[in-house]
Design an enzyme around this catalytic site. Structure first.
Site, PDB file in Angstrom:
ATOM      1  N   ASP A 160       0.843  -1.203   0.000  1.00 52.85           N
ATOM      2  CA  ASP A 160       0.000   0.000   0.000  1.00 52.85           C
ATOM      3  C   ASP A 160       0.877   1.252   0.000  1.00 52.85           C
ATOM      4  O   ASP A 160       0.599   2.229  -0.699  1.00 52.85           O
ATOM      5  CB  ASP A 160      -0.924  -0.021   1.224  1.00 52.85           C
ATOM      6  N   HIS A 188      -4.434  -3.569   6.310  1.00 47.62           N
ATOM      7  CA  HIS A 188      -4.258  -3.803   4.875  1.00 47.62           C
ATOM      8  C   HIS A 188      -5.620  -4.190   4.294  1.00 47.62           C
ATOM      9  O   HIS A 188      -5.941  -5.364   4.112  1.00 47.62           O
ATOM     10  CB  HIS A 188      -3.230  -4.909   4.600  1.00 47.62           C
TER      11      HIS A 188
HETATM   12  P1  NAD Z   1      -1.883 -18.503  -3.878  1.00 48.91           P
HETATM   13  O1  NAD Z   1      -3.252 -19.043  -3.686  1.00 48.91           O
HETATM   14  O2  NAD Z   1      -1.262 -18.476  -5.226  1.00 48.91           O
HETATM   15  O3  NAD Z   1      -0.876 -19.306  -2.911  1.00 48.91           O
HETATM   16  C1  NAD Z   1      -1.168 -19.562  -1.584  1.00 48.91           C
HETATM   17  C2  NAD Z   1      -0.378 -20.787  -1.177  1.00 48.91           C
HETATM   18  O4  NAD Z   1      -0.556 -20.974   0.222  1.00 48.91           O
HETATM   19  C3  NAD Z   1      -0.855 -22.070  -1.865  1.00 48.91           C
HETATM   20  O5  NAD Z   1       0.255 -22.763  -2.400  1.00 48.91           O
HETATM   21  C4  NAD Z   1      -1.523 -22.837  -0.728  1.00 48.91           C
HETATM   22  O6  NAD Z   1      -1.413 -24.252  -0.892  1.00 48.91           O
HETATM   23  C5  NAD Z   1      -0.698 -22.339   0.464  1.00 48.91           C
HETATM   24  N1  NAD Z   1      -1.325 -22.568   1.752  1.00 48.91           N
HETATM   25  C6  NAD Z   1      -2.642 -22.518   2.088  1.00 48.91           C
HETATM   26  N2  NAD Z   1      -2.802 -22.867   3.366  1.00 48.91           N
HETATM   27  C7  NAD Z   1      -1.563 -23.096   3.862  1.00 48.91           C
HETATM   28  C8  NAD Z   1      -1.083 -23.499   5.130  1.00 48.91           C
HETATM   29  N3  NAD Z   1      -1.912 -23.754   6.156  1.00 48.91           N
HETATM   30  N4  NAD Z   1       0.250 -23.662   5.289  1.00 48.91           N
HETATM   31  C9  NAD Z   1       1.091 -23.446   4.265  1.00 48.91           C
HETATM   32  N5  NAD Z   1       0.697 -23.095   3.033  1.00 48.91           N
HETATM   33  C10 NAD Z   1      -0.619 -22.917   2.846  1.00 48.91           C
HETATM   34  O7  NAD Z   1      -1.911 -17.055  -3.234  1.00 48.91           O
HETATM   35  P2  NAD Z   1      -0.893 -15.834  -3.440  1.00 48.91           P
HETATM   36  O8  NAD Z   1      -1.311 -15.046  -4.629  1.00 48.91           O
HETATM   37  O9  NAD Z   1       0.507 -16.312  -3.337  1.00 48.91           O
HETATM   38  O10 NAD Z   1      -1.280 -14.951  -2.180  1.00 48.91           O
HETATM   39  C11 NAD Z   1      -1.032 -15.414  -0.867  1.00 48.91           C
HETATM   40  C12 NAD Z   1      -1.732 -14.535   0.150  1.00 48.91           C
HETATM   41  O11 NAD Z   1      -1.188 -13.212   0.135  1.00 48.91           O
HETATM   42  C13 NAD Z   1      -3.234 -14.360  -0.078  1.00 48.91           C
HETATM   43  O12 NAD Z   1      -3.861 -14.404   1.191  1.00 48.91           O
HETATM   44  C14 NAD Z   1      -3.333 -12.959  -0.648  1.00 48.91           C
HETATM   45  O13 NAD Z   1      -4.608 -12.398  -0.427  1.00 48.91           O
HETATM   46  C15 NAD Z   1      -2.274 -12.270   0.146  1.00 48.91           C
HETATM   47  N6  NAD Z   1      -1.794 -10.985  -0.374  1.00 48.91           N
HETATM   48  C16 NAD Z   1      -1.459 -10.049   0.557  1.00 48.91           C
HETATM   49  C17 NAD Z   1      -0.982  -8.831   0.143  1.00 48.91           C
HETATM   50  C18 NAD Z   1      -0.596  -7.766   1.148  1.00 48.91           C
HETATM   51  O14 NAD Z   1      -0.301  -6.634   0.715  1.00 48.91           O
HETATM   52  N7  NAD Z   1      -0.573  -8.017   2.447  1.00 48.91           N
HETATM   53  C19 NAD Z   1      -0.869  -8.555  -1.222  1.00 48.91           C
HETATM   54  C20 NAD Z   1      -1.196  -9.538  -2.142  1.00 48.91           C
HETATM   55  C21 NAD Z   1      -1.670 -10.764  -1.702  1.00 48.91           C
HETATM   56  C1  LMR Z   2      -3.609  -6.686  -2.642  1.00 48.31           C
HETATM   57  O1  LMR Z   2      -3.595  -5.676  -1.941  1.00 48.31           O
HETATM   58  O2  LMR Z   2      -3.164  -6.702  -3.816  1.00 48.31           O
HETATM   59  C2  LMR Z   2      -4.190  -7.974  -2.085  1.00 48.31           C
HETATM   60  O3  LMR Z   2      -4.183  -7.955  -0.680  1.00 48.31           O
HETATM   61  C3  LMR Z   2      -5.574  -8.176  -2.612  1.00 48.31           C
HETATM   62  C4  LMR Z   2      -6.175  -9.488  -2.167  1.00 48.31           C
HETATM   63  O4  LMR Z   2      -7.336  -9.456  -1.708  1.00 48.31           O
HETATM   64  O5  LMR Z   2      -5.527 -10.544  -2.292  1.00 48.31           O
END
Ligand code: NAD
Ligand code: LMR
Length: 325
Positions: A160, A188
């Site tokens: 962000d 977030h």
């Molecule tokens: P993704 O679905 O591609 O990958 C998630 C992975 O986590 C998968 O491989 C899944 O098997 C694994 N997983 C699920 N439960 C688990 C557990 N208990 N232990 C270990 N591994 C586990 O998702 P992504 O695109 O890599 O995103 C991951 C997370 O990050 C999501 O929650 C997404 O919303 C979040 N995210 C946060 C931000 C931020 O700014 N904070 C930004 C983007 C995404």
């Molecule tokens: C982002 O800010 O890009 C992600 O947290 C959005 C989401 O919901 O995975």
């Protein structure tokens, strides 16, 4: 003689974000180009084959700093002797799932991982939670790691922060590298406050330069808050490379320092700025010598106070829902 390797836990290793994150970690983008690392990769049993595929690719990069890789579905193994941990894996919302169910499902994951962190990681390990709802997941993790220092459990609002830097630089027509003192307050989530009041470029106030309070309130703040949803809409998947980049920035600055610059980190509140003690909320910090220090004494005007109250109330209700209260 080369330094002893740092053990870095990464969860959700088969996912999208890790497909960018792991390669940058192995390249030395966080701990430095002279610091060997051992990656300890955690994912679910059904994702182990996919993790092995990613590790084959890591091997094929022949990264000089990558000393070893552990692949596991056991949190105790993943957190063993960890110096740093990136908690990326979490449960995504599935069709028909209510937000409260999502919070509860993730709370279960972060309870288990909190226990594993508590029992296995080094006491000075630095932890960043990326998996959503990131702040609340970090709160649960910390609550279930009673012997682990609370200050070392943080959540990511750096994406962000970076989004806000780019948007403001473009509006003001200044290079993004010159923008300083941006702040992300709170969760977030779309309720966060991207605060431009202290932001400068070349020592000049950016709010004065842009001089458009309506743009700040009606375009800038909502656009930063809703950027994640806009990317999901455009890409059909949530941000991945930019999220990995932000996680690298967050941990890099914590480990190596922010050179006096302000960065935003979600950290346990000390009760200042109207954020109740213990809540893991975005605030401005300066990092030096492996520590972060909250920027103190900033004036909070009525508009900002109202916005901070909204995002903090959301965090409090998320924590209650995650704990099933
Ligand atoms: P993704 O679905 O591609 O990958 C998630 C992975 O986590 C998968 O491989 C899944 O098997 C694994 N997983 C699920 N439960 C688990 C557990 N208990 N232990 C270990 N591994 C586990 O998702 P992504 O695109 O890599 O995103 C991951 C997370 O990050 C999501 O929650 C997404 O919303 C979040 N995210 C946060 C931000 C931020 O700014 N904070 C930004 C983007 C995404
Ligand atoms: C982002 O800010 O890009 C992600 O947290 C959005 C989401 O919901 O995975």
């Amino acid at each position: 003689m080369s330094r002893p390797a740092k053990r870095v836990t990464v969860t959700g290793a088969a996912g999208q974000i890790c497909y960018a994150l792991l390669f940058r970690l192995a390249q030395g983008d966080v701990f430095g180009r002279d610091q060997p690392i051992i990656l300890q990769l955690l994912d679910l049993p059904q994702a182990q084959a996919a993790v092995r595929g990613v590790v084959m690719e890591l091997e094929d990069c022949a990264f000089p700093l990558l000393q070893d890789v552990v692949i596991t579905d056991d949190p105790a193994v993943a957190f063993r002797d960890a110096d740093a941990a990136f908690l990326v894996g979490s449960r995504p919302r599935s069709k028909g799932m209510e937000r409260a169910d999502l919070l509860l499902a993730n709370a279960e994951i972060f309870k288990v991982q909190g226990k594993a962190l508590n029992e296995n990681a080094k006491r000075d390990a630095k932890v960043i939670v990326v998996g959503n709802p990131a702040n609340t997941n970090a709160g649960i993790l910390s609550a279930f790691a009673p012997d682990f220092p609370k200050a070392n459990v943080t959540a990511m609002v750096r994406l962000d922060h970076n989004r806000a830097l780019s948007l403001l630089a473009a509006k003001a027509g200044v290079p993004v590298s010159t923008v300083e003192k941006m702040i992300i307050w709170g969760n977030h989530s779309p309720t966060m406050l991207a605060d431009w009041r202290y932001a400068t470029s070349g020592g000049q106030s950016l709010s004065a330069m842009v001089n458009d309070e309506a743009w700040y309130r009606e375009t800038f703040i909502p656009k930063v808050g809703q950027r994640g949803a806009a990317i999901i809409e455009a890409r059909g998947a949530s941000s991945a490379a930019s999220a990995a980049n932000a996680a690298i920035d967050h941990m890099h600055d914590w480990v190596q320092g922010s050179n006096g610059g302000w960065v935003s980190m979600a950290i346990p509140s000390d009760g200042s700025y109207g954020i109740p003690e213990g809540i893991i909320a975005g605030v401005p910090v300066i990092c030096a010598d492996g520590e972060y220090q909250r920027v103190t004494g900033l004036e909070i005007d009525a508009f900002s106070a109202e916005k901070i109250a909204v995002t903090v109330n959301e965090l409090q209700s998320e924590i209650s829902a995650a704990l099933g209260k």
